[in-house]
Design a protein around this motif. Structure first.
Motif, PDB file in Angstrom:
ATOM      1  N   TRP A 177      -9.450  61.161 -11.937  1.00 23.52           N
ATOM      2  CA  TRP A 177      -8.393  61.321 -10.946  1.00 23.52           C
ATOM      3  C   TRP A 177      -7.568  60.042 -10.824  1.00 23.52           C
ATOM      4  O   TRP A 177      -8.045  58.940 -11.039  1.00 23.52           O
ATOM      5  CB  TRP A 177      -8.965  61.742  -9.599  1.00 23.52           C
ATOM      6  CG  TRP A 177      -9.926  60.777  -8.959  1.00 23.52           C
ATOM      7  CD1 TRP A 177     -11.170  60.432  -9.398  1.00 23.52           C
ATOM      8  CD2 TRP A 177      -9.720  60.054  -7.741  1.00 23.52           C
ATOM      9  NE1 TRP A 177     -11.760  59.539  -8.537  1.00 23.52           N
ATOM     10  CE2 TRP A 177     -10.899  59.288  -7.512  1.00 23.52           C
ATOM     11  CE3 TRP A 177      -8.691  59.981  -6.816  1.00 23.52           C
ATOM     12  CZ2 TRP A 177     -11.053  58.458  -6.409  1.00 23.52           C
ATOM     13  CZ3 TRP A 177      -8.836  59.154  -5.705  1.00 23.52           C
ATOM     14  CH2 TRP A 177     -10.002  58.413  -5.510  1.00 23.52           C
ATOM     15  N   SER A 213      -6.309  57.508  -8.782  1.00 24.53           N
ATOM     16  CA  SER A 213      -6.715  56.989  -7.481  1.00 24.53           C
ATOM     17  C   SER A 213      -5.706  56.010  -6.890  1.00 24.53           C
ATOM     18  O   SER A 213      -5.850  55.603  -5.730  1.00 24.53           O
ATOM     19  CB  SER A 213      -8.075  56.290  -7.605  1.00 24.53           C
ATOM     20  OG  SER A 213      -8.028  55.278  -8.614  1.00 24.53           O
ATOM     21  N   GLU A 229      -1.537  58.799  -3.477  1.00 22.18           N
ATOM     22  CA  GLU A 229      -1.431  60.222  -3.200  1.00 22.18           C
ATOM     23  C   GLU A 229       0.026  60.656  -3.324  1.00 22.18           C
ATOM     24  O   GLU A 229       0.939  59.836  -3.290  1.00 22.18           O
ATOM     25  CB  GLU A 229      -1.947  60.535  -1.800  1.00 22.18           C
ATOM     26  CG  GLU A 229      -3.418  60.195  -1.598  1.00 22.18           C
ATOM     27  CD  GLU A 229      -3.926  60.610  -0.229  1.00 22.18           C
ATOM     28  OE1 GLU A 229      -3.565  61.715   0.227  1.00 22.18           O
ATOM     29  OE2 GLU A 229      -4.666  59.830   0.387  1.00 22.18           O
ATOM     30  N   PRO A 275      -9.125  61.121  -1.395  1.00 25.19           N
ATOM     31  CA  PRO A 275      -9.857  60.194  -2.250  1.00 25.19           C
ATOM     32  C   PRO A 275     -11.358  60.344  -2.064  1.00 25.19           C
ATOM     33  O   PRO A 275     -11.857  60.452  -0.943  1.00 25.19           O
ATOM     34  CB  PRO A 275      -9.368  58.819  -1.785  1.00 25.19           C
ATOM     35  CG  PRO A 275      -8.834  59.037  -0.408  1.00 25.19           C
ATOM     36  CD  PRO A 275      -8.303  60.423  -0.383  1.00 25.19           C
ATOM     37  N   SER A 276     -12.090  60.381  -3.184  1.00 26.28           N
ATOM     38  CA  SER A 276     -13.541  60.545  -3.109  1.00 26.28           C
ATOM     39  C   SER A 276     -14.144  60.273  -4.479  1.00 26.28           C
ATOM     40  O   SER A 276     -13.534  60.579  -5.512  1.00 26.28           O
ATOM     41  CB  SER A 276     -13.912  61.962  -2.664  1.00 26.28           C
ATOM     42  OG  SER A 276     -15.321  62.136  -2.664  1.00 26.28           O
ATOM     43  N   THR A 277     -15.342  59.724  -4.491  1.00 24.82           N
ATOM     44  CA  THR A 277     -16.077  59.558  -5.745  1.00 24.82           C
ATOM     45  C   THR A 277     -16.899  60.793  -6.068  1.00 24.82           C
ATOM     46  O   THR A 277     -17.571  60.830  -7.097  1.00 24.82           O
ATOM     47  CB  THR A 277     -17.001  58.330  -5.649  1.00 24.82           C
ATOM     48  OG1 THR A 277     -17.890  58.495  -4.533  1.00 24.82           O
ATOM     49  CG2 THR A 277     -16.194  57.051  -5.471  1.00 24.82           C
ATOM     50  N   HIS A 293      -4.274  63.634  -3.915  1.00 26.01           N
ATOM     51  CA  HIS A 293      -4.415  63.058  -5.242  1.00 26.01           C
ATOM     52  C   HIS A 293      -4.335  64.146  -6.319  1.00 26.01           C
ATOM     53  O   HIS A 293      -4.438  65.342  -6.023  1.00 26.01           O
ATOM     54  CB  HIS A 293      -5.739  62.313  -5.359  1.00 26.01           C
ATOM     55  CG  HIS A 293      -5.776  61.031  -4.587  1.00 26.01           C
ATOM     56  ND1 HIS A 293      -5.303  59.848  -5.090  1.00 26.01           N
ATOM     57  CD2 HIS A 293      -6.215  60.751  -3.329  1.00 26.01           C
ATOM     58  CE1 HIS A 293      -5.450  58.886  -4.194  1.00 26.01           C
ATOM     59  NE2 HIS A 293      -6.007  59.409  -3.111  1.00 26.01           N
ATOM     60  N   GLY A 302      -5.211  52.803  -2.003  1.00 29.51           N
ATOM     61  CA  GLY A 302      -5.236  53.052  -3.441  1.00 29.51           C
ATOM     62  C   GLY A 302      -5.943  51.973  -4.221  1.00 29.51           C
ATOM     63  O   GLY A 302      -6.057  52.075  -5.442  1.00 29.51           O
TER      64      GLY A 302
END
Length: 720
Positions: free
Chosen positions: A314, A316, A319, A345-347, A431, A483
């Motif tokens: 993604w 990152s 957005e 946003p996320s892992t 994102h 970001g």
């Protein structure tokens, strides 16, 4: 002094996505291709195209190339190997309506001068408008200078050329069958044309010439060499190569020519709409990208290829809210992948599944989870999808056009889905990412680019490090930055440019900054780094390189429409400050809104040929989501601003029924003032007449004019 550059590590990674698919469709499968002497691949070999017929026309009324005979034979050879027949002629009497109807494509092979009479020209125009294909090779651009239809079809006329020599050809779009096999830099020997105009405004440029690699270039940094375009119902492909006899013996050039013929004949699909104002997110560099979840993507030859999964690769760095996202993709076989949008946003890759939307890529699953579907939410138009889809082994292009909570999906330039988010727990803003679905699901991606369209009627926030071009400044990884990066290494005289930003209605500028240095100032400009200053904001020392602050200034004389936005930096010393992000603030209430203006038969108000010249025709055309159909309007009335920041204009300020409406430089006159009426009409107060579709004719290309207001269907318009 300037802080030392710290390298940013960005491994090419994995992506996630949910399963998806439907019935396979499309033309050829791909096989193994030879390479030429330089090691350049000749590209995939099409082996299953439906049979078709090609006319090769090589009449000359000027200079005659000695390569015509070998070029004709090369096309015959390509036909024998790729399921098309070739008829070669220099007899212009072949250009009759009945005779041309048997051919899927007509190749103008090194034609020169005036080669067709008026009747033959008319027959060829009818052929193209009926869906026929045109291929122009080299001197085809040195042909029929007094025939406007042909000039628009070929895309640009010949101006001059230096001596035959080696040069570097830059393959800037490798999603087309004519260029998919090429490296990013293709070095070969030929005669290199300069053209009278730049084809980019009306065609999709596929290759350009690097003028620093040879002598005699005359077009500068943007020198188109190969391009394609849809044109009045047909398809056009032009290549500047093919002067020398040796060209036609090169496997890579022959594959290049074959791809152009297949596109013109409709045997392979491509998005050949003109394109400008996009920012590259990936074209070899993975800066700004992050991996979530298992698996990865390999990164070679500016191509990401999935490995394992399920994971999500993604972007990152920032957005997006309203935007046009384009990317090229290819499946190796019956594989599964997708493009995710609108997630936070996320892992954790499942965050994208649960909070965003996936546009599926997998043509062998059920209707709501097939290529073009918004996965499990809305099926694609399967008939339109099948007609636009290239099969495994060939590249396809997606455009995901997000306007607020509306998503339109285009496959190879054809609209195949139109979805509106109504779930308050989800949004199309967020994102973007690409999926690596799992072992055995082999998918590749190229040339991921985006155009920020802003938030209609609202503010636009841009990550400062997401510039298109810049001088001096660089992205800098920093904890606490939105970001994860800032725009750093800012010295006096540096600048950063952000292409294709909608400035309509912008009244002020707000930036999130950080400085442990001397501070300085940000100047906001449009169109160039030396353009007029719209506003200046002072940036202080914020108390350290970890202490962020907001700074704000008003802007004045801001131009409307999509423009290139520049930030220029002033101060004393070096290492002045970092910029995290900046916001373009718009007026509220009754403010401008951007999008399509929809009229008769559900078709759109359109700028003919996506041109920006004063006097360009305004017409009715099938809605396609391009910039040629994006207009900015204000609820209370005023100018209607379109392509190039120019205005909807009544020709010469006329007031008579039938006065044409055109695109013209905004000038604040009554000819450019439009007031929405409660009955759906759009009134020009100066003339007292309404925007009208000529003759109540819903055909593509119908002229828009003004007419006595009567509130009929051809005067009803739905504004953004």
């Amino acid at each position: 002094m300037r802080r030392l550059l710290r390298p940013v590590l960005a491994a090419a990674t994995t992506t996630l996505a949910a399963l998806a698919c439907t019935t396979p469709a499309g033309p050829a499968t791909a096989g193994t291709a030879p390479v030429d002497a330089s090691g350049v691949s000749a590209g995939p070999v099409a082996s299953a195209d439906a049979p078709y017929d090609v006319l090769v026309f090589s009449k000359t009324a000027g200079f005659r190339h000695d390569s015509i005979a070998v070029g004709t034979q090369a096309i015959r050879d390509l036909g024998a190997a790729n399921n098309f027949t070739v008829t070669a002629t220099e007899d212009a009497t072949a250009f009759t309506t009945g005779n041309l109807a048997q051919y899927e494509a007509v190749v103008f092979l090194n034609t020169t001068g005036d080669v067709l009479d008026a009747g033959q020209q008319g027959a060829f125009e009818s052929y193209v408008r009926a869906g026929g294909g045109y291929v122009g090779v080299h001197a085809a651009a040195d042909t029929e200078y007094d025939w406007p239809f042909y000039g628009n079809l070929v895309g640009a006329y010949f101006a001059s050329h230096p001596a035959i020599q080696q040069a570097n050809v830059k393959a800037v779009d490798r999603g087309h069958a004519a260029t998919a096999h090429l490296p990013q830099t293709w070095t070969r020997t030929d005669e290199w044309y300069n053209y009278r105009t730049n084809a980019r405004s009306t065609a999709r440029v596929l290759t350009t010439l690097d003028e620093s690699s040879y002598s005699g270039g005359g077009m500068g940094a943007d020198h188109p060499h190969t391009w394609c375009k849809p044109y009045e119902g047909g398809r056009s492909f032009y290549t500047g190569g093919g002067h020398t006899q040796q060209s036609y013996a090169e496997p890579a050039f022959r594959a290049h020519l074959l791809g152009g013929i297949r596109y013109a004949a409709g045997r392979t699909k491509a998005d050949c709409r003109a394109e400008s104002g996009y920012t590259t997110l990936y074209n070899g560099s993975t800066s700004g990208w992050s991996q979530a979840g298992p698996g990865s993507f390999t990164n070679a030859d500016a191509t990401l290829t999935s490995v394992g999964g399920m994971g999500l690769y993604w972007y990152s760095a920032r957005e997006f809210t309203s935007y046009s996202l384009k990317l090229d993709w290819k499946l190796a076989g019956d594989d599964n992948t997708g493009v995710f949008i609108g997630f936070p946003p996320s892992t954790d890759p499942w965050s994208a599944v649960n909070n965003g939307y996936e546009v599926q890529i997998d043509a062998t699953d059920t209707a709501d989870r097939t290529t073009g579907a918004v996965y499990t939410f809305k099926s694609a138009d399967i008939a339109a999808r099948d007609a636009a889809l290239n099969p495994p082994g060939e590249w396809n292009t997606y455009e995901l056009l997000v306007d607020g909570e509306r998503l339109q999906v285009f496959l190879n330039g054809v609209k195949i889905n139109d979805f509106t988010n109504t779930d308050p727990a989800r949004s199309l803003a967020g994102h973007i990412g690409i999926q690596n679905h799992g072992d055995g699901d082999d998918a590749s991606f190229r040339n991921i680019r985006i155009k920020d369209l802003g938030t209609p009627g609202g503010n636009t926030t841009i990550q400062a490090e997401a510039f298109g071009t810049a001088s001096g400044v660089q992205p800098y990884p920093k904890a606490g930055a939105n970001g994860g990066q800032t725009l750093g290494y800012v010295d006096p005289g540096d600048w950063a440019a952000y292409p294709g930003v909608d400035l309509t209605g912008v009244t002020s500028f707000r930036a999130r900054v950080v400085s442990g240095g001397p501070g300085g100032a940000i100047q906001v400009r449009a169109d160039s780094a030396s353009g007029a200053v719209l506003g200046t904001v002072a940036v202080p020392n914020t108390g350290g390189w970890e202490s962020f602050a907001d700074v704000t200034t008003t802007l004045s004389t801001v131009p409307a429409g999509l423009r290139n936005l520049y930030l220029t930096f002033t101060g004393t010393g070096s290492g002045l400050f970092d910029v995290d992000d900046f916001t373009l603030v718009r007026t509220t209430g009754g403010g401008p809104r951007s999008g399509p203006v929809v009229g008769l038969a559900g078709k759109c108000l359109d700028v003919a040929g996506a041109a920006t010249a004063d006097g360009t025709k305004i017409q009715l055309y099938g809605c396609n989501g391009t910039g040629a159909q994006r207009w900015t309007v204000t609820s209370g009335g005023g100018p209607v601003v379109g392509l190039g920041g120019k205005c909807l204009d009544v020709s010469a300020g006329g007031t008579a029924d039938g006065t044409k409406v055109q695109l013209w430089t905004c000038n604040g006159s009554g000819a450019q003032n439009w007031t929405p009426q409660v009955n759906g009409t759009l009134l020009n107060p100066q003339s007292g007449r309404c925007l009208d579709v000529s003759g109540n004719n819903s055909a593509d290309g119908t002229q828009i004019h003004i007419w006595t207001c009567h509130s009929g269907a051809n005067q009803k318009w739905t504004l953004p």
